[in-house]
Design an enzyme around this catalytic site. Structure first.
Site, PDB file in Angstrom:
ATOM      1  CD  GLU A 170      -2.642  -1.330   2.269  1.00 32.77           C
ATOM      2  OE1 GLU A 170      -2.678  -0.637   3.345  1.00 32.77           O
ATOM      3  OE2 GLU A 170      -3.449  -2.470   2.164  1.00 32.77           O
ATOM      4  CD  GLU A 225      -4.714  -7.756   2.159  1.00 32.31           C
ATOM      5  OE1 GLU A 225      -5.064  -7.130   2.216  1.00 32.31           O
ATOM      6  OE2 GLU A 225      -3.434  -7.109   1.883  1.00 32.31           O
TER       7      GLU A 225
HETATM    8  O1  G3I Z   1     -10.082  -3.614  16.603  1.00 31.29           O
HETATM    9  C1  G3I Z   1     -10.397  -4.670  16.790  1.00 31.29           C
HETATM   10  C2  G3I Z   1     -11.835  -4.950  17.493  1.00 31.29           C
HETATM   11  O2  G3I Z   1     -12.828  -3.870  17.570  1.00 31.29           O
HETATM   12  C3  G3I Z   1     -11.995  -6.083  17.211  1.00 31.29           C
HETATM   13  O3  G3I Z   1     -12.960  -6.749  18.511  1.00 31.29           O
HETATM   14  C4  G3I Z   1     -11.323  -7.306  17.613  1.00 31.29           C
HETATM   15  C5  G3I Z   1     -11.719  -9.126  17.563  1.00 31.29           C
HETATM   16  O4  G3I Z   1     -11.216  -9.616  16.730  1.00 31.29           O
HETATM   17  O5  G3I Z   1     -10.205  -7.030  17.103  1.00 31.29           O
HETATM   18  C6  G3I Z   1      -9.708  -6.034  16.600  1.00 31.29           C
HETATM   19  O6  G3I Z   1      -8.076  -5.491  16.752  1.00 31.29           O
HETATM   20  C7  G3I Z   1      -7.517  -5.562  15.309  1.00 31.29           C
HETATM   21  C8  G3I Z   1      -6.931  -7.150  15.419  1.00 31.29           C
HETATM   22  O7  G3I Z   1      -5.715  -7.106  14.519  1.00 31.29           O
HETATM   23  C9  G3I Z   1      -7.605  -8.331  14.933  1.00 31.29           C
HETATM   24  O8  G3I Z   1      -7.544  -8.958  15.621  1.00 31.29           O
HETATM   25  C10 G3I Z   1      -6.256  -4.033  15.184  1.00 31.29           C
HETATM   26  O9  G3I Z   1      -7.534  -3.333  15.917  1.00 31.29           O
HETATM   27  C11 G3I Z   1      -6.221  -4.326  13.977  1.00 31.29           C
HETATM   28  O10 G3I Z   1      -5.314  -2.766  14.238  1.00 31.29           O
HETATM   29  C12 G3I Z   1      -5.193  -5.037  13.480  1.00 31.29           C
HETATM   30  O11 G3I Z   1      -5.798  -5.420  12.034  1.00 31.29           O
HETATM   31  C13 G3I Z   1      -5.304  -6.023  10.823  1.00 31.29           C
HETATM   32  C14 G3I Z   1      -5.568  -4.523   9.950  1.00 31.29           C
HETATM   33  O12 G3I Z   1      -4.952  -5.610   8.789  1.00 31.29           O
HETATM   34  C15 G3I Z   1      -4.000  -3.681  10.880  1.00 31.29           C
HETATM   35  O13 G3I Z   1      -3.088  -4.403  10.738  1.00 31.29           O
HETATM   36  C16 G3I Z   1      -7.116  -6.685  10.802  1.00 31.29           C
HETATM   37  O14 G3I Z   1      -6.920  -7.974  11.069  1.00 31.29           O
HETATM   38  C17 G3I Z   1      -5.970  -7.260   8.881  1.00 31.29           C
HETATM   39  O15 G3I Z   1      -7.310  -8.117   8.260  1.00 31.29           O
HETATM   40  C18 G3I Z   1      -5.439  -6.206   8.119  1.00 31.29           C
HETATM   41  O16 G3I Z   1      -5.471  -6.287   7.076  1.00 31.29           O
HETATM   42  C19 G3I Z   1      -5.188  -5.480   6.004  1.00 31.29           C
HETATM   43  C20 G3I Z   1      -4.165  -5.484   5.475  1.00 31.29           C
HETATM   44  O17 G3I Z   1      -2.810  -6.000   5.987  1.00 31.29           O
HETATM   45  C21 G3I Z   1      -3.372  -4.868   3.731  1.00 31.29           C
HETATM   46  N1  G3I Z   1      -4.700  -4.724   3.615  1.00 31.29           N
HETATM   47  C22 G3I Z   1      -6.053  -3.914   3.607  1.00 31.29           C
HETATM   48  C23 G3I Z   1      -5.894  -5.731   5.107  1.00 31.29           C
HETATM   49  C24 G3I Z   1      -7.767  -4.705   5.966  1.00 31.29           C
HETATM   50  O18 G3I Z   1      -7.710  -3.726   6.344  1.00 31.29           O
END
Ligand code: G3I
Length: 344
Positions: free
Chosen positions: A130, A237
């Site tokens: 990204e 994805e």
């Molecule tokens: O914050 C939520 C919370 O509200 C929720 O209840 C909980 C449920 O499991 O999860 C939360 O925590 C998040 C965590 O991973 C989940 O384990 C974090 O806030 C969050 O920062 C983190 O999110 C990940 C995100 O990337 C940021 O790294 C997502 O899981 C993951 O699917 C997402 O993946 C990205 C790719 O890497 C790049 N492209 C976009 C894609 C989607 O955003």
């Protein structure tokens, strides 16, 4: 027949993103049965493996790598460099940009340790994630890496990854890069890497889709445009958001919405289930048609309950973006994908 087997007949790897905590029990069995390649949803990201200067944590990433090896599944490393969940200290010190020299040294150390640890065990790396801007007329997203190193930071990251894991494929990965303007910027990234005499094997099209957009035609045009640059396409994805949102598509994590409808808490109505299945069918028709260039399709999660779309762009909703439901049963969308893969 499983997704893995149906994909194999077309020379297409079928993948899923997993978290280390999802690999035990029934879910782990389903993953091993249905998929030929795994991506760590979070565990390989800079902020996870390299949480502080000199500190490393490979527990989650190692668990996923060991599972993949034990079950004969390929592995994709996601990602060596990203502005989200990044290791900000690589490029900033006390809130200020480090020098180019220090930025490059830190990036090299990071990539050498991470890609070096899994060298030979990974099919490919999302080397940079990204990096291009969503804004019209702006090439690269302003990030700490760009400020510290300059525009060639992407090229340098590819050079470092190739040195650390010479046998791995190297990908540039982005969302909404089927759209014409972002697609052109991604093509510039490919050209810069190649101009420097370096290797880029594929463009990652994340494909975080909505039910109605982007159109299958636009996705197809983008695949052709990337293929014309001499790289493969990996769909990295894939998911389909069925809930209403204010913003257009994409996956910019900073674009959270404070409120939004949550209409399907009690279950997905039949007509939406059907629309979802049709949407999956139409995009898989495109992937199938272009299988000479599309080597992998990875779903961003395995079942609806584990999808990031339950908490983005609006937190705490009930979404249905994947091929298996919360009870691990195959959805209509699964059958629709299978039909396309098998040419039914
Ligand atoms: O914050 C939520 C919370 O509200 C929720 O209840 C909980 C449920 O499991 O999860 C939360 O925590 C998040 C965590 O991973 C989940 O384990 C974090 O806030 C969050 O920062 C983190 O999110 C990940 C995100 O990337 C940021 O790294 C997502 O899981 C993951 O699917 C997402 O993946 C990205 C790719 O890497 C790049 N492209 C976009 C894609 C989607 O955003």
């Amino acid at each position: 027949m499983t997704l893995k087997e149906a994909g194999e007949q077309l020379g297409l790897l079928m993948g899923t993103a997993v978290m280390a905590k999802h690999l035990d029990g029934d879910l782990g069995e389903l993953v091993a049965r249905e998929f030929s390649v795994l991506t760590g949803e979070n565990e390989f990201k800079p902020g996870r493996v390299h949480p502080a200067v000199g500190a490393w944590d490979f527990a989650g990433a190692d668990k996923i790598a060991a599972f993949a090896e034990r079950r004969g599944i390929k592995l994709v490393g996601h990602t060596l460099l990203w502005h989200q969940q990044g290791a900000g200290f690589l490029f900033e010190d006390g809130g200020k940009s480090v020098t180019r020299e220090v930025g490059l040294r830190n990036l090299r150390d990071h990539i050498e340790v991470v890609a070096g640890r899994y060298s030979g065990r990974v099919l490919g790396w999302d080397v940079v994630n990204e990096a291009v801007s969503d804004d019209a007329g702006v090439y690269l997203r302003p990030t700490p890496a760009l400020s510290a190193i300059g525009q060639d930071y992407i090229v340098r990251a590819f050079e470092m990854a190739a040195a650390a894991d010479p046998g791995a494929e190297l990908y540039y990965n982005d969302y909404s890069n089927e759209g014409v303007e972002k697609r052109e910027k991604c093509i510039d990234v490919i050209r810069e890497i190649k101009k420097a005499g370096l290797r880029i094997d594929a463009v990652g099209m994340q494909c975080h889709l909505l039910l109605a957009e982007p159109s299958a035609e636009l996705i197809e045009e983008a695949i052709s445009a990337y293929a014309a640059e001499g790289v493969k396409i990996v769909v990295t994805e894939l998911d389909v958001d069925v809930l209403p949102r204010k913003a257009a598509g994409g996956a910019d994590l900073s674009k959270k919405e404070m409120a939004g409808q949550n209409p399907y808490v009690a279950g997905l109505p039949g007509e939406v289930e059907e629309a979802l299945a049709q949407r999956y069918a139409e995009v898989f028709e495109v992937f199938r048609k272009h299988r000479e260039h599309v080597s992998r399709v990875t779903l961003w999660g395995t079942h609806d309950g584990m999808s990031w779309l339950n908490y983005w762009p609006v937190a705490g909703r009930v979404n249905y973006p994947l091929l298996f439901d919360r009870g691990l049963a195959k959805k209509k969308a699964y059958a629709a994908v299978m039909d396309v893969l098998r040419g039914a």
